[in-house]
Scaffold this motif. Sequence first.
Motif, PDB file in Angstrom:
ATOM      1  N   THR A  89      39.664  54.482  46.693  1.00  0.00           N
ATOM      2  CA  THR A  89      38.333  54.567  46.365  1.00  0.00           C
ATOM      3  C   THR A  89      38.353  53.583  47.518  1.00  0.00           C
ATOM      4  O   THR A  89      38.726  52.878  47.688  1.00  0.00           O
ATOM      5  N   PRO A  90      37.004  53.548  47.845  1.00  0.00           N
ATOM      6  CA  PRO A  90      36.413  52.776  48.808  1.00  0.00           C
ATOM      7  C   PRO A  90      36.564  51.302  48.664  1.00  0.00           C
ATOM      8  O   PRO A  90      36.716  51.182  48.040  1.00  0.00           O
ATOM      9  N   LEU A  91      37.356  50.959  49.740  1.00  0.00           N
ATOM     10  CA  LEU A  91      37.724  49.548  49.271  1.00  0.00           C
ATOM     11  C   LEU A  91      36.461  48.435  49.236  1.00  0.00           C
ATOM     12  O   LEU A  91      36.257  47.777  48.512  1.00  0.00           O
ATOM     13  N   GLU A  92      35.218  48.375  50.103  1.00  0.00           N
ATOM     14  CA  GLU A  92      33.840  48.434  49.966  1.00  0.00           C
ATOM     15  C   GLU A  92      34.241  48.204  48.076  1.00  0.00           C
ATOM     16  O   GLU A  92      33.265  46.918  47.261  1.00  0.00           O
ATOM     17  N   GLU A  93      33.888  48.971  47.348  1.00  0.00           N
ATOM     18  CA  GLU A  93      33.729  49.260  46.273  1.00  0.00           C
ATOM     19  C   GLU A  93      35.078  47.936  45.430  1.00  0.00           C
ATOM     20  O   GLU A  93      33.879  47.426  43.817  1.00  0.00           O
ATOM     21  N   THR A  94      36.035  48.043  45.178  1.00  0.00           N
ATOM     22  CA  THR A  94      36.941  47.255  44.481  1.00  0.00           C
ATOM     23  C   THR A  94      36.514  45.846  45.144  1.00  0.00           C
ATOM     24  O   THR A  94      36.441  45.141  43.957  1.00  0.00           O
ATOM     25  N   MET A  95      36.322  45.051  46.319  1.00  0.00           N
ATOM     26  CA  MET A  95      36.243  44.248  46.631  1.00  0.00           C
ATOM     27  C   MET A  95      34.018  43.890  45.957  1.00  0.00           C
ATOM     28  O   MET A  95      34.376  42.758  45.911  1.00  0.00           O
ATOM     29  N   MET A  96      33.647  44.772  46.208  1.00  0.00           N
ATOM     30  CA  MET A  96      31.774  45.183  45.386  1.00  0.00           C
ATOM     31  C   MET A  96      32.480  44.296  43.984  1.00  0.00           C
ATOM     32  O   MET A  96      31.870  43.526  43.443  1.00  0.00           O
ATOM     33  N   ALA A  97      33.584  44.977  43.622  1.00  0.00           N
ATOM     34  CA  ALA A  97      33.616  44.665  41.951  1.00  0.00           C
ATOM     35  C   ALA A  97      34.011  43.107  41.627  1.00  0.00           C
ATOM     36  O   ALA A  97      34.007  42.302  40.547  1.00  0.00           O
ATOM     37  N   LEU A  98      34.904  42.824  42.041  1.00  0.00           N
ATOM     38  CA  LEU A  98      35.775  41.255  42.724  1.00  0.00           C
ATOM     39  C   LEU A  98      34.862  40.685  42.141  1.00  0.00           C
ATOM     40  O   LEU A  98      34.769  39.458  41.906  1.00  0.00           O
ATOM     41  N   ASP A  99      33.683  40.638  43.632  1.00  0.00           N
ATOM     42  CA  ASP A  99      32.766  39.458  43.486  1.00  0.00           C
ATOM     43  C   ASP A  99      31.688  39.597  43.013  1.00  0.00           C
ATOM     44  O   ASP A  99      31.299  38.953  41.923  1.00  0.00           O
ATOM     45  N   HIS A 100      31.085  40.718  42.015  1.00  0.00           N
ATOM     46  CA  HIS A 100      30.530  41.077  40.351  1.00  0.00           C
ATOM     47  C   HIS A 100      31.245  39.692  39.899  1.00  0.00           C
ATOM     48  O   HIS A 100      30.658  39.353  38.593  1.00  0.00           O
ATOM     49  N   ILE A 101      32.460  40.137  39.845  1.00  0.00           N
ATOM     50  CA  ILE A 101      33.189  39.392  38.399  1.00  0.00           C
ATOM     51  C   ILE A 101      33.291  37.877  39.245  1.00  0.00           C
ATOM     52  O   ILE A 101      33.214  37.230  37.841  1.00  0.00           O
ATOM     53  N   VAL A 102      33.528  37.396  40.061  1.00  0.00           N
ATOM     54  CA  VAL A 102      32.786  36.446  39.675  1.00  0.00           C
ATOM     55  C   VAL A 102      31.678  35.261  39.636  1.00  0.00           C
ATOM     56  O   VAL A 102      31.616  34.734  38.976  1.00  0.00           O
ATOM     57  N   ARG A 103      30.986  36.673  40.174  1.00  0.00           N
ATOM     58  CA  ARG A 103      29.262  36.082  39.438  1.00  0.00           C
ATOM     59  C   ARG A 103      28.994  36.530  38.679  1.00  0.00           C
ATOM     60  O   ARG A 103      28.258  35.480  38.332  1.00  0.00           O
ATOM     61  N   SER A 104      29.644  36.874  37.273  1.00  0.00           N
ATOM     62  CA  SER A 104      28.858  36.708  36.904  1.00  0.00           C
ATOM     63  C   SER A 104      30.310  36.551  35.738  1.00  0.00           C
ATOM     64  O   SER A 104      30.040  35.773  34.296  1.00  0.00           O
ATOM     65  N   GLY A 105      30.943  35.087  36.357  1.00  0.00           N
ATOM     66  CA  GLY A 105      31.667  33.665  35.822  1.00  0.00           C
ATOM     67  C   GLY A 105      32.793  34.374  34.777  1.00  0.00           C
ATOM     68  O   GLY A 105      33.308  33.238  33.879  1.00  0.00           O
ATOM     69  N   LYS A 106      33.081  35.405  34.773  1.00  0.00           N
ATOM     70  CA  LYS A 106      34.650  35.599  34.046  1.00  0.00           C
ATOM     71  C   LYS A 106      35.709  35.408  35.582  1.00  0.00           C
ATOM     72  O   LYS A 106      36.611  35.540  34.545  1.00  0.00           O
ATOM     73  N   ALA A 107      35.697  34.878  36.558  1.00  0.00           N
ATOM     74  CA  ALA A 107      37.015  34.675  36.855  1.00  0.00           C
ATOM     75  C   ALA A 107      35.967  33.369  37.604  1.00  0.00           C
ATOM     76  O   ALA A 107      35.059  33.474  38.832  1.00  0.00           O
ATOM     77  N   LEU A 108      36.836  32.395  38.833  1.00  0.00           N
ATOM     78  CA  LEU A 108      36.196  30.999  39.455  1.00  0.00           C
ATOM     79  C   LEU A 108      36.932  31.844  40.882  1.00  0.00           C
ATOM     80  O   LEU A 108      36.356  31.017  41.348  1.00  0.00           O
ATOM     81  N   PHE A 109      38.163  32.572  40.587  1.00  0.00           N
ATOM     82  CA  PHE A 109      38.441  32.953  42.050  1.00  0.00           C
ATOM     83  C   PHE A 109      39.286  34.687  42.109  1.00  0.00           C
ATOM     84  O   PHE A 109      39.843  34.682  41.527  1.00  0.00           O
ATOM     85  N   ILE A 110      39.386  34.649  43.262  1.00  0.00           N
ATOM     86  CA  ILE A 110      39.941  36.944  43.029  1.00  0.00           C
ATOM     87  C   ILE A 110      40.716  36.935  43.828  1.00  0.00           C
ATOM     88  O   ILE A 110      40.641  35.668  45.127  1.00  0.00           O
ATOM     89  N   GLY A 111      41.364  37.520  43.891  1.00  0.00           N
ATOM     90  CA  GLY A 111      43.122  37.689  44.862  1.00  0.00           C
ATOM     91  C   GLY A 111      43.338  39.142  45.214  1.00  0.00           C
ATOM     92  O   GLY A 111      42.801  39.856  44.295  1.00  0.00           O
TER      93      GLY A 111
END
Length: 337
Positions: free
Chosen positions: A144-166
């Motif tokens: 999977t392109p790393l950009e897709e994985t990181m965009m998913a993590l960014d989306h998760i924070v912006r959706s309010g489902k996580a405060l931080f990502i790792g």
Amino acid sequence: MTYVASEDRYEGMIYNRCGRSGLKLPAISLGLWHNFGGIDTYENGRNMITRAFDLGITHFDLANNYGPPPGSAEETFGKILSRDLKAYRDEIVISSKAGYYMWPGPYGDWGSRKYLVSSLDQSLKRMGLDYVDIFYHHRMDPETPLEETMMALDHIVRSGKALFIGISNYSPEKTREAIAILKDLGTPLLIHQPSYSMLDRWIENGLLDVLEENGVGSIAFTPLAQGLLTNKYLNGVPVDSRAASASVFLNESNITPDVLRKIRALNQMAAARGQSLAQFALAWVLRGGRVTSALIGASKVSQIEDNVAALNHLEFSKEELDRIEAILKTETEDKSS
């Protein structure tokens, strides 16, 4: 009996700032990888979690597939949270992860946006939460392109489902790439979770430098090397130990004469400092402030109490550190010297 947290729970714990963020983590965090699944005794898990909180451990680390069976550790934690810790939710940091196999078919593994978002939704449902504090991608996906994985993590924070990502188990090079992508997206990487112990030092070969340069925190898992750096294996392999079982992570082949020599010598150093081998090993991982938190596992309350007591003696002299390096030399190096 209704649980009421100890009033002095913050007095004995050390809290370290996670990189250049506003979040502080306890120097000792509790992982629920083993001993909190559906096959384990619920009351023992409850006692460990509440005692950990009483000792100032505010961070509890999970993943979608922790159990067994997969998902059951999150279910157990959700029950304990609802029953005992609901009033303290804002004092607790809860993390979960996705990246390893969780359900059949093409969408239940690795690092696609589909998998990560769906997995977190399931984890939140199992724990009865609206959000987790930290959500990790558990391992690098080579396809999977790393950009897709990181965009998913960014989306998760912006959706309010996580405060931080790792991220966890990423190489120094891929960590640097992930940091750059997330910076451009506007959701910085908070933390990296690598394996690290006296017997597993790969993060010293570049990863710690990448994290420090970019203001990213770190939390070390298996700081006791699956129990090798405790008193359990000082006299060989007990019949009831993980190494004597069918574990894919630790077995008798790992307990070589060279490893036994090392841990026995380290144990002598620990005793001279008035510490157990586990306390000594945890203090070493936390030395110098390069690691934000050491992530411990436990099967009983007394292990958590012993581990937290490591914080009473974190300092090492140069002579001690030099002696540790001499002990940790490989068998090959010893023979060639």
